[in-house]
Enzyme design. Structure first.
Site, PDB file in Angstrom:
ATOM      1  N   GLY A 202      12.873  22.514  14.272  1.00  0.00           N
ATOM      2  CA  GLY A 202      11.693  22.461  15.124  1.00  0.00           C
ATOM      3  C   GLY A 202      11.487  21.069  15.660  1.00  0.00           C
ATOM      4  N   THR A 206       6.150  18.957  13.604  1.00  0.00           N
ATOM      5  CA  THR A 206       5.643  20.327  13.452  1.00  0.00           C
ATOM      6  C   THR A 206       5.375  20.699  11.992  1.00  0.00           C
ATOM      7  OG1 THR A 206       7.948  21.073  13.556  1.00  0.00           O
ATOM      8  CG2 THR A 206       6.647  21.217  15.574  1.00  0.00           C
ATOM      9  N   THR A 209       8.831  18.876   6.878  1.00  0.00           N
ATOM     10  CA  THR A 209       8.822  18.221   5.567  1.00  0.00           C
ATOM     11  C   THR A 209       7.652  18.696   4.727  1.00  0.00           C
ATOM     12  OG1 THR A 209       9.843  16.275   6.577  1.00  0.00           O
ATOM     13  CG2 THR A 209       8.845  15.987   4.412  1.00  0.00           C
ATOM     14  N   GLU A 425      -5.139  10.362  43.464  1.00  0.00           N
ATOM     15  CA  GLU A 425      -5.570  11.249  42.380  1.00  0.00           C
ATOM     16  C   GLU A 425      -6.382  12.429  42.903  1.00  0.00           C
ATOM     17  OE1 GLU A 425      -4.264  10.919  39.583  1.00  0.00           O
ATOM     18  OE2 GLU A 425      -3.405   8.940  39.952  1.00  0.00           O
ATOM     19  N   ASP A 501       5.922  11.047  39.901  1.00  0.00           N
ATOM     20  CA  ASP A 501       5.649  12.394  40.405  1.00  0.00           C
ATOM     21  C   ASP A 501       6.880  12.980  41.081  1.00  0.00           C
ATOM     22  OD1 ASP A 501       3.029  12.102  39.548  1.00  0.00           O
ATOM     23  OD2 ASP A 501       2.367  11.286  41.474  1.00  0.00           O
TER      24      ASP A 501
END
Length: 617
Positions: A202, A206, A209, A425, A501
């Site tokens: 994974g 996540t 361990t 923006e 972008d």
């Protein structure tokens, strides 16, 4: 420096200090106080001396006189001939007291030096043995082949499966392993073989361990933990020796769990690299393969491993009999994120305005580690504001700091650059609001961030998405191009602010053509090159899996997608040009606006634009 090393050096300094102090005391000479033989003779003449003690040294005739005057004062006179001074004192009618010559201490002169040497030798011997035992082979020549695995006994592990939030299905699948460890006979009676290995794969953070620790704590069995990089050393054969030693130690504590974190450091595909040489890492992997499923028998030992690069592991270690199960530890969904937030918020006093459910909705794609870091940053903000509880505003600030970077409010920016950033923006925000498949606007800001951005527009995903649709990707490309389009419309010029972008838009368009088969002209074929090939080391050179003609067609398709999205996005922004000006003016006034303020700019509901047309052939 380790704790053992610090203790060793502390004791060493103390011993050396004591030895130096002893030598200094033994060689200390009492300094003369300025009292002379002439002064003593004058006081005898005047009859001021009341009593004299004569203290001869061993090396006669030297010694000292301890003189007591009639006024109560005491003097000490060091002389070279005590016999002569005794005659002088008696000539004035005084009866001096002559003390006996001090005898030498045989203990101090003979035994004590030998005892010091013995004590120092024993001390160094004991400390070196303690270093060897505690170091676990970390730096001693004879212990290079010893395992570095850290052992945690069953009663010492307090982590249970109930304490792991957001991984419901993964915990249910691992619950069987707990039953294997607690009651192995129940399975062997029906001929079932206990799994020898479980691979947790994974994304980083996540909880792989944490799951391994919880399994060991739930089963109440010993837990050996080690990193894959701890096996590999510069000396030949060390890694294989450590693998053997680790499994030998595990057999003495069976049933138990061995957890290897980041196993891709040692279990990478064999035969890779220049020439496919047989290196030290491959020897370590070979020994690991033998220990997991070879001629030896490892009853009661379950090997758990974690990695986020399962694609580069050697096929031999992935087969049943070694890693029987492969469990994908996915990023948590919205319910899982809310559960994780509640766990990490237990020791943090929250204000009444904190809405963990809303935070879970806005943090799509966050892992458990990301969520813990988010609340920790929020708590730091509260502490910096001299508050003893966390507000929703603290979490919002932390969200921006973690996702985009710290806002640089003190940075001096010209009015022209502010105006360009505001329209840039605003162009992003309008497309986020109008296009149906991208999330609504959460925050729009023209405050520079620590990552080099002059401003940011943050969307608010309303749901988790398992996969992307073609319409969604096209609309994402349109949103990415919105800032550049707004600059072109308002200023009749463009800036470098849209660099990232454009990069994102191009990457998505190329993935549509080469990876997802969304090009009508090139068809449903995967043309993506194996980007990991060079890093895996299968081939020194990187070869394309398609012709140069196809490469040219791919470039044409990518450009067609970008041009088409640019045209459609420009039409939308031109239709909403009045909103573009209002939004930019509001940003110049407040520098940052939220969802409610932005949506208030739309005084009526604009019709949704037609879905982007299919990619031109």
């Amino acid at each position: 420096m380790s704790k053992n090393n610090r203790s060793f050096y502390l004791y060493f300094i103390i011993i050396i200090g004591l030895l130096l102090f002893t030598v200094w005391v033994g060689t200390l000479k009492v300094q003369n106080n300025g009292y002379t033989r002439g002064q003593f003779a004058d006081q005898l003449e005047r009859g001021e001396v009341a009593m004299v003690n004569i203290c001869p040294n061993k090396d006669t005739p030297t010694g000292s006189l301890e003189i007591t005057l009639k006024n109560g004062e005491e003097r000490t006179l060091y002389v070279t001939d005590v016999t002569e001074m005794e005659k002088l004192v008696r000539s004035y009618g005084l009866d001096p007291r002559v003390e006996s010559v001090p005898e030498e201490s045989w203990f101090l002169n003979s035994v004590f030096p030998i005892l010091i040497v013995v004590v120092v030798c024993v001390f160094f011997f004991v400390m070196m043995n303690a270093q060897n035992a505690a170091g676990g082979g970390g730096g001693k020549m004879m212990n290079f082949g010893r395992s570095r695995a850290k052992l945690t006994l069953g009663g010492e592990n307090t982590i249970k499966l109930d304490g792991v939030a957001g991984l419901k299905e993964e915990k249910e699948e691992l619950q069987e392993i707990v039953e294997f460890l607690k009651e192995p006979g129940k399975f062997t009676k029906v001929g079932a073989r206990i799994p020898k290995g479980i691979l947790l794969e994974g994304a980083p953070g996540t909880g792989k361990t944490l799951l391994a620790k919880a399994i060991a704590g739930e089963a109440n069995v010993p837990f050996f933990s080690i990193s894959g990089s701890d096996f590999v050393e510069m000396f030949v054969g060390v890694g294989a020796s450590r693998v053997r030693d680790m499994f030998a130690e595990a057999k003495r504590h069976a049933p138990c769990i061995i957890f290897i974190d980041e196993i891709d450091a040692v279990a990478r595909r064999r035969g890779t690299g220049m020439g496919g040489g047989h290196d030290e890492r491959e020897q370590t992997l070979n020994q690991l393969l033998v220990e997991m499923d070879g001629f030896g028998v490892n009853e009661g030992i379950i090997v758990m491993a974690a990695t986020n690069r399962v694609d580069i592991l050697d096929p031999a270690i992935l087969r049943p009999g070694r890693f029987d199960r492969k469990i994908a530890v996915a990023r948590p969904d919205v319910r899982g994120r809310e559960d994780i937030l509640r766990v990490h918020a237990q020791n943090k006093p929250l204000g009444d305005d904190v809405d963990l459910e809303q935070i879970a909705q806005t943090t799509a794609g966050f892992t458990g580690a990301d969520l813990e870091n988010l609340l920790n940053e929020a708590a730091i903000n509260a502490a910096m504001d001299q508050r003893v509880f966390v507000k929703q505003e603290d979490i919002k600030k932390a969200f921006v700091k973690v996702g985009i970077g710290t806002e640089k409010k003190s940075r001096v920016i010209s009015d022209k650059e502010k105006r360009i950033t505001a329209y840039h923006e605003a162009g992003h925000a309008i497309l986020f609001h109008v296009l149906p498949d991208v999330g609504p606007v959460y925050t729009v800001s023209i405050i520079p961030t620590g990552l080099g951005a002059a401003g940011y527009t943050m969307p608010l995903p309303e749901k988790d998405e398992m996969f992307l649709t073609k319409k969604k990707i096209l609309q994402d490309i349109m949103v990415s191009l919105g800032g550049r389009i707004a600059e072109e419309i308002i200023f009749d010029d463009v800036t470098t602010g849209a660099q990232q972008d454009i990069k994102q838009a191009t990457k998505k368009a190329r993935s549509m053509v080469t990876r997802y088969g969304m090009s009508e002209k090139l068809g449903i074929i995967n043309y993506e090159d194996d980007d990991d090939e060079v890093f895996i080391g299968r081939d020194l050179a990187h070869a394309k899996n398609h012709s140069e003609e196809i490469s040219g067609q791919i470039d044409q398709e990518v450009k067609a997608i970008i041009d088409d999205c640019y045209m459609k996005a420009k039409e939308i922004i031109l239709e909403q040009e009045s909103i573009l000006h209002k939004c930019a003016e509001l940003l110049l006034e407040k520098e940052k606006i939220g969802r409610a303020e932005f949506e208030a700019l739309f005084d009526k509901k604009y019709p949704q634009p037609d879905d982007p047309a299919p990619t031109p052939s």
